[in-house]
Scaffold this active site. Structure first.
Site: not given
Ligand code: NAD
Ligand code: TDX
Length: 343
Positions: A132-134, A159, A163
């Site tokens: 993810t970009d997060e 989260y 990741k």
């Protein structure tokens, strides 16, 4: 182009994974798929119905479901041994849940990825890691920059931290053990089969269920929306043409703030522009994500097919309208849990 491929897709009963499995079976007659999925609350057993268009019945289907945990080496090892390519979608994926209880995020996202990587290392299997970009943290609203593969990792939530950690495990296994891996970090997905806990399906199904949509804070937070089919198309591009050890960012220039997205949904569903509630904001809420996908576009020649969010949203609304039985059973429980947190 790969031929007669045996795929192992982890998390293939969740939102992005099941779209990946369905579009792969529809477009690639030579591919067989094993799905490994724990069938957590986020999985829906109905999502694979009719997924293999070439199958006359269940017996000759090119897709098989194994219910199991990616963190269970005894389950994972034989499945990796028989696969040509492993695509790892399985994760705990919802930020709000990670704030209530981070424990399954550490177990699945970190220990699960570690377990898979050890099997990949033993069997020398081609591996694609979905992220993810997060992992890059967030940007200011007026920052002219966007995330690139060189942006430092700076995750905000349990989260995104798990990741980020899983991505770094993959990078270390490439460098230390020369596993044949690629990584992609994608922006916010929308489309069919997305769980009703997530922003867009929550608001669509709220309207369909006669409930008021719920906006966190003032709705100024920006997300970079991409249709799930465009994400999965990019994943196949990377599997087939990506360079081993590389990270590719996937995005379709779809930045929009939450209030604008909600107003579009309301308008497309024939609701007044103010027919929603402002609710308690998310703790540590990331302000803005934005992806610069130049590397993927220039190096691998990928382009998204969905040009605008509005038409993609209209089709997504139609899907939730036409597939009430898919989402209705779980809806009340999710809303009850949100209400306990004032959301
Ligand atoms: P999802 O929550 O809809 O689906 C996750 C699936 O993984 C479920 O079917 C669940 O049962 C399964 N799963 C969970 N724990 C498992 C375990 N221990 N073993 C086996 N299976 C397990 O998630 P999603 O939105 O489809 O996201 C898929 C992947 O894409 C995740 O890795 C996520 O981080 C990443 N991603 C998501 C988005 C997005 O916008 N949704 C954007 C970028 C990246
Ligand atoms: O009811 C809501 N109201 C609201 O305003 C919900 C559920 C969310 N929001 C806001 C929070 C975010 O700014 O909408 C935005 C999107 O929220 P989510 O759907 O929870 O997604 P997000 O937290 O951005 O993370 C998603 O994209 C990146 C996926 O869930 C992650 O798995 C992925 O990594």
């Amino acid at each position: 182009r790969l031929r007669r491929v045996q795929l192992l897709v982890t998390g293939g009963m969740g939102f992005i994974g099941v779209n990946f499995v369905r579009s792969t079976l529809a477009a690639r007659p030579d591919v067989r798929v094993t799905v490994l999925d724990k069938m957590t609350y986020a999985a829906n057993a109905d999502s694979l119905d009719g997924a293999d268009p070439s199958a006359a019945g269940d017996t000759d289907s090119r897709v098989r479901l194994v219910v199991g945990d990616v963190a269970d080496a005894a389950v994972v090892d034989p499945l990796v041994a028989e696969a040509d390519v492993v695509v790892h979608f399985a994760a705990e994926s919802h930020n709000d849940n990670s704030l209530r209880d981070p424990s399954p995020f550490v177990q699945t996202n970190l220990v699960g990825t570690f377990t898979l990587l050890e099997a990949i290392r033993r069997h020398g299997t081609r591996y694609h890691h979905i992220s993810t970009d997060e992992v890059y943290g967030d940007l200011e609203l007026d920052d002219p920059g966007r995330f690139t593969p060189d942006t430092p990792y700076n995750p905000s939530s349990p989260y995104s931290a798990t990741k980020a950690g899983s991505d770094l495990l993959v990078r270390a296994w490439v460098r230390s053990f020369r596993v044949q891996a690629t990584i992609s970090n994608c922006s916010n997905n929308y489309g069919p089969y997305q769980h009703v806990e997530k922003f867009i399906p929550r608001q669509i199904t709220n309207v369909l269920a006669g409930l008021r949509p719920k906006l966190y804070g003032a709705g100024q937070n920006v997300r970079d929306w991409i249709h799930v089919d465009d994400h999965n198309d990019a994943v196949w591009t990377i599997i087939e043409r990506g360079r081993i050890g590389e990270t590719y960012l996937i995005g379709a220039d779809g930045e929009s703030d939450n209030l604008t997205v909600l107003r579009t949904v309301l308008e497309l569903m024939g609701q007044p522009a103010d027919a929603f509630d402002h609710v308690t904001d998310r703790a540590g809420h990331d302000l803005r994500y934005a992806i610069d996908a130049s590397k993927l576009r220039q190096e691998l020649g990928w382009t998204p097919k969905y040009a605008d969010l509005r038409s993609g949203l209209a089709r997504t609304i139609e899907w939730y309208r036409d597939n009430r039985t898919w989402w209705e059973a779980g809806k009340a429980g999710i809303e009850q849990r949100y209400a306990q947190g004032g959301q």
